[in-house]
Design an enzyme around this catalytic site. Structure first.
Site, mmCIF file in Angstrom:
data_model
loop_
_atom_site.group_PDB
_atom_site.id
_atom_site.type_symbol
_atom_site.label_atom_id
_atom_site.label_comp_id
_atom_site.label_asym_id
_atom_site.label_seq_id
_atom_site.Cartn_x
_atom_site.Cartn_y
_atom_site.Cartn_z
ATOM 1 C CB ILE A 160 -20.986 2.728 11.988
ATOM 2 C CG1 ILE A 160 -20.156 1.447 11.891
ATOM 3 C CG2 ILE A 160 -20.188 3.831 12.664
ATOM 4 C CD1 ILE A 160 -18.887 1.618 11.050
ATOM 5 C CE LYS A 178 -22.798 1.956 1.830
ATOM 6 N NZ LYS A 178 -22.207 0.619 1.947
ATOM 7 C CE LYS A 214 -26.260 1.081 -0.631
ATOM 8 N NZ LYS A 214 -26.131 -0.067 0.235
ATOM 9 N N GLY A 274 -23.951 1.283 7.514
ATOM 10 C CA GLY A 274 -24.909 0.378 8.168
ATOM 11 C C GLY A 274 -25.155 0.666 9.626
ATOM 12 N N GLY A 285 -24.773 -12.591 2.518
ATOM 13 C CA GLY A 285 -25.793 -11.536 2.451
ATOM 14 C C GLY A 285 -25.242 -10.129 2.561
ATOM 15 C CB VAL A 323 -32.841 -3.687 5.355
ATOM 16 C CG1 VAL A 323 -32.903 -2.571 6.382
ATOM 17 C CG2 VAL A 323 -31.411 -3.893 4.873
ATOM 18 C CD GLU A 363 -26.710 6.960 11.741
ATOM 19 O OE1 GLU A 363 -25.673 6.682 11.126
ATOM 20 O OE2 GLU A 363 -26.837 7.961 12.459
HETATM 21 N N1 HSE Z 1 -23.487 -4.044 -0.069
HETATM 22 C C1 HSE Z 1 -23.244 -3.117 0.979
HETATM 23 C C2 HSE Z 1 -21.925 -3.460 1.656
HETATM 24 C C3 HSE Z 1 -24.382 -3.149 1.947
HETATM 25 O O1 HSE Z 1 -21.397 -4.529 1.392
HETATM 26 O O2 HSE Z 1 -21.426 -2.657 2.438
HETATM 27 C C4 HSE Z 1 -24.421 -2.026 2.925
HETATM 28 O O3 HSE Z 1 -24.567 -0.785 2.304
#
Ligand code: HSE
Length: 372
Positions: A119, A188, A88, A117, A170, A11, A112
């Site tokens: 969105i 989340k 998170k 991610g 990834g 990221v 955010e």
């Molecule tokens: N490992 C997480 C997923 C990455 O697959 O959604 C994003 O938070």
């Protein structure tokens, strides 16, 4: 505006690329890396103090984990720097402390990228709640598990192979336990609920299950009966309590959320005036997540208020009943609550309290809610 970037992995490097291609008055001035051998740019350093003491205005945290980011974010806030994070885990674990610290120092803590991610989920929460009363949310908040479930169903492959593919692309966390056992969605959902209802939910009160124990048989049963299985994060708010839980769910195959493919996320709000509003997009990966981080940076540059409050005290009760699909080697302890026996290892329960069924589930059980 001078930015200090903590971490230049998947990221972080995406954030660097996007910001480096933008206008000059927002720039990455310093980058913290772990290893001296990673220094291939004169902005890179292994010394956190260079990012906290210099004329940095904003810190972007993309390190991941809990303890080190907690230390760095706290020091940055105390040094009166705005902070943007995609993490998170640290935020859900230390939400109130970090939100209070930002408030005390009169700076912004924005996150955010940490839920769904790319969105604009936090942005849409802010947008909806300034007009409306949000009473529930639900969604597919993990790209890795959606990728696994979708590919198991489409290609008739095993869980292990589908997980390997998601890792190669990834999407998965470095330790995929967080993805496949439901921890990631728990964090989340905690952050979503906190933001929606201005509170500070106790992470440990969230009931959560993942998809580690799912088998081809479960997918086949779902298909035969016109269901699609998704890992769903749920939040519901009542007068003085809330339900927050994460569980694989058999959804009717004509529902929108059941048909969200590949690694996509879908986050849904339910509110009084707007009704249901769903947001679908990339919830993981380098550029979508970096996009969300850069959105927060621009909003802070534009002096937008991104802070959330923790003023409301709301307890998670998980006072929720439904039918559940159970596959376990020994079904004996479920004998009193069977509605339908599917085979020697699999049943559908009568309507039962989520907290009650949780007492019967062990680490080898596959449990899913069935939306009959
Ligand atoms: N490992 C997480 C997923 C990455 O697959 O959604 C994003 O938070």
């Amino acid at each position: 505006m001078n930015i200090g970037l903590l971490g230049c992995g998947v990221v972080g490097s995406g954030v660097k690329e996007i910001i480096d291609s933008m206008k000059d008055d927002i720039r990455i001035s310093k980058i913290l890396v772990k290893d001296i051998n990673d220094i291939d740019d004169n902005r890179k350093t292994t010394d956190i103090n260079e990012l906290l003491d210099s004329n940095i205005d904003l810190i972007v945290e993309c390190i991941g984990g809990i303890d080190i980011p907690l230390n760095y974010i706290s020091r940055a806030l105390n040094a009166k720097k705005n902070v943007v994070t995609s993490n998170k885990k640290v935020l859900a674990t230390h939400y109130k402390d970090l939100i209070d610290l930002a408030e005390k120092n009169n700076v912004t803590l924005a996150f955010e990228a940490s839920v769904a991610g790319g969105i604009p989920w936090m942005e849409n929460i802010r947008h909806a709640k300034r007009v409306d009363k949000i009473f529930a949310f639900e969604g597919i908040f993990n790209g890795t598990t959606n990728y696994i479930l979708y590919n198991m169903s489409q290609k008739n492959i095993d869980f292990d192979l589908a997980l390997k593919e998601a890792q190669a692309l990834g999407y998965a966390e470095s330790d995929p336990t967080d993805d496949i056992d439901g921890y990631d969605v728990k964090y989340k959902c905690c952050l979503s609920g906190n933001a929606i209802w201005d509170t500070n939910f106790n992470l440990d009160d969230i009931i959560f299950y993942g998809i580690r124990n799912i088998s081809k048989n479960d997918i086949a049963y779902a298909k035969k009966n016109n269901y699609i299985i998704k890992l769903i994060g749920n939040g519901q708010k009542y007068e003085d309590y809330a339900n927050i839980y994460v569980i694989p769910t058999f959804l009717k195959n004509d529902e929108n959320i059941a048909n969200v493919p590949h690694n996509l996320n879908c986050a849904k709000l339910k509110s009084e005036f707007l009704g249901e509003s769903s947001y679908i997009g990339q919830g993981a990966g380098k550029y979508p997540t970096a996009h969300a981080v850069v959105q927060d940076i621009l909003s802070i540059y534009e002096n937008k208020n991104l802070n959330f409050s923790t003023s409301q005290k709301i307890k998670i009760m998980n006072d929720y009943s439904s039918n559940f699909y159970i596959r376990a080697r020994n079904l004996e302890k479920f004998n009193n609550i069977i509605q339908e026996k599917i085979d020697d290892e699999t049943i559908i329960t009568k309507v039962i309290d989520l907290k009650e069924i949780s007492k019967l589930v062990d680490k080898d059980t596959f449990i899913a809610e069935v939306k009959l």
